[in-house]
Design a protein around this motif. Structure first.
Motif, short mmCIF file in Angstrom:
data_model
loop_
_atom_site.label_atom_id
_atom_site.label_comp_id
_atom_site.label_asym_id
_atom_site.label_seq_id
_atom_site.Cartn_x
_atom_site.Cartn_y
_atom_site.Cartn_z
N UNK A 1 10.06 24.15 14.28
CA UNK A 1 10.57 25.46 13.89
C UNK A 1 9.54 26.31 13.16
N UNK A 2 8.92 25.76 12.14
CA UNK A 2 8.00 26.56 11.33
C UNK A 2 6.86 27.15 12.16
N UNK A 3 6.33 26.38 13.11
CA UNK A 3 5.24 26.91 13.94
C UNK A 3 5.72 28.06 14.83
N UNK A 4 6.96 28.00 15.28
CA UNK A 4 7.51 29.05 16.13
C UNK A 4 7.90 30.30 15.34
N UNK A 5 8.04 30.17 14.03
CA UNK A 5 8.45 31.30 13.20
C UNK A 5 7.28 31.96 12.46
N UNK A 6 6.08 31.46 12.64
CA UNK A 6 4.91 31.99 11.93
C UNK A 6 4.07 32.82 12.89
N UNK A 7 4.02 34.15 12.71
CA UNK A 7 3.31 35.02 13.66
C UNK A 7 1.84 34.65 13.91
N UNK A 8 1.18 34.09 12.93
CA UNK A 8 -0.23 33.73 13.10
C UNK A 8 -0.42 32.46 13.93
N UNK A 9 0.66 31.74 14.19
CA UNK A 9 0.57 30.49 14.93
C UNK A 9 0.64 30.77 16.43
N UNK A 10 -0.18 30.08 17.24
CA UNK A 10 -0.13 30.30 18.68
C UNK A 10 1.23 29.97 19.30
N UNK A 11 2.06 29.18 18.63
CA UNK A 11 3.39 28.83 19.16
C UNK A 11 4.47 29.84 18.76
N UNK A 12 4.09 30.89 18.06
CA UNK A 12 5.06 31.90 17.62
C UNK A 12 5.87 32.41 18.81
N UNK A 13 7.15 32.63 18.60
CA UNK A 13 8.06 33.12 19.65
C UNK A 13 8.19 34.64 19.50
N UNK A 14 7.61 35.36 20.46
CA UNK A 14 7.61 36.82 20.42
C UNK A 14 9.01 37.43 20.47
N UNK A 15 9.97 36.72 21.05
CA UNK A 15 11.35 37.23 21.12
C UNK A 15 11.92 37.54 19.74
N UNK A 16 11.38 36.90 18.72
CA UNK A 16 11.87 37.11 17.36
C UNK A 16 11.57 38.53 16.87
N UNK A 17 10.52 39.16 17.42
CA UNK A 17 10.12 40.50 16.98
C UNK A 17 11.20 41.55 17.24
N UNK A 18 11.95 41.39 18.32
CA UNK A 18 12.95 42.38 18.70
C UNK A 18 14.34 42.06 18.19
N UNK A 19 14.48 40.95 17.49
CA UNK A 19 15.81 40.52 17.03
C UNK A 19 16.22 41.25 15.75
N UNK A 20 17.37 41.88 15.80
CA UNK A 20 17.94 42.48 14.60
C UNK A 20 18.66 41.42 13.79
N UNK A 21 19.17 40.40 14.49
CA UNK A 21 19.88 39.28 13.85
C UNK A 21 19.57 38.03 14.66
N UNK A 22 19.25 36.95 13.97
CA UNK A 22 18.97 35.67 14.61
C UNK A 22 20.08 34.71 14.21
N UNK A 23 20.72 34.13 15.22
CA UNK A 23 21.78 33.17 14.97
C UNK A 23 21.33 31.80 15.49
N UNK A 24 21.09 30.89 14.58
CA UNK A 24 20.66 29.55 14.94
C UNK A 24 21.89 28.69 15.22
N UNK A 25 21.73 27.75 16.14
CA UNK A 25 22.79 26.78 16.36
C UNK A 25 22.19 25.45 16.79
#
Length: 150
Positions: A80-104
């Motif tokens: 998770x942390x690597x996907x949520x950190x913009x500087x990380x190559x594994x960052x998920x760009x879809x997060x940039x456009x999200x107004x609300x993120x719902x984890x499940x």
């Protein structure tokens, strides 16, 4: 020297390592839920498909064979942390456009912890699905079949 014999009955607490965290897992989950929005399945279903709402599945890859919330992205809790950190190559760009993120997740515990962690990393509009995908399915939420990944 005297020997100490450790007899535990079924009603005593299990032995803990001297460096073990003293907070129980369910207490960690409750603490996380106190800091993030908790969506009921009905609330989450109403938001499904709305612009800016991003569902993030934090289950392990092997659990995806059960299907996922339609339109959700997969980010395993273990990375998770690597996907949520913009500087990380594994960052998920879809997060940039999200107004609300719902984890499940499967039952709601991992997603509460994931939402809390995302909040700690600077995401301010996060929540999690109470009861996880099990509750989503029971409430009739739209599912996406995952094709065999082999």
């Amino acid at each position: 020297m005297s020997e100490t014999v450790n007899h535990r009955s079924s009603q005593t607490e299990p032995a803990r390592h001297e460096n073990a965290i003293q907070t129980r897992y369910d207490e960690l989950v409750r603490a996380a839920e106190a800091t993030v929005k908790v969506y009921t399945p009905a609330e989450a279903i109403d938001l499904a498909g709305e612009a800016g709402i991003l569902f993030v599945d934090v289950r392990d890859a092997v659990e995806l064979s059960e299907g996922k919330v339609s339109g959700a992205i997969h980010v395993s809790r273990g990375r998770l942390e690597s996907h949520l950190t913009p500087e990380n190559p594994r960052y998920v760009d879809d997060l940039d456009d999200a107004a609300e993120i719902i984890f499940y997740c499967a039952g709601g515990a991992r997603s509460a912890l994931a939402a809390q962690r995302a909040q700690e990393l600077g995401f301010d509009r996060v929540g999690h699905l109470a009861g996880g995908i099990s509750a989503w399915k029971d409430a009739g939420g739209p599912m996406q079949v995952i094709e065999d990944r082999c």
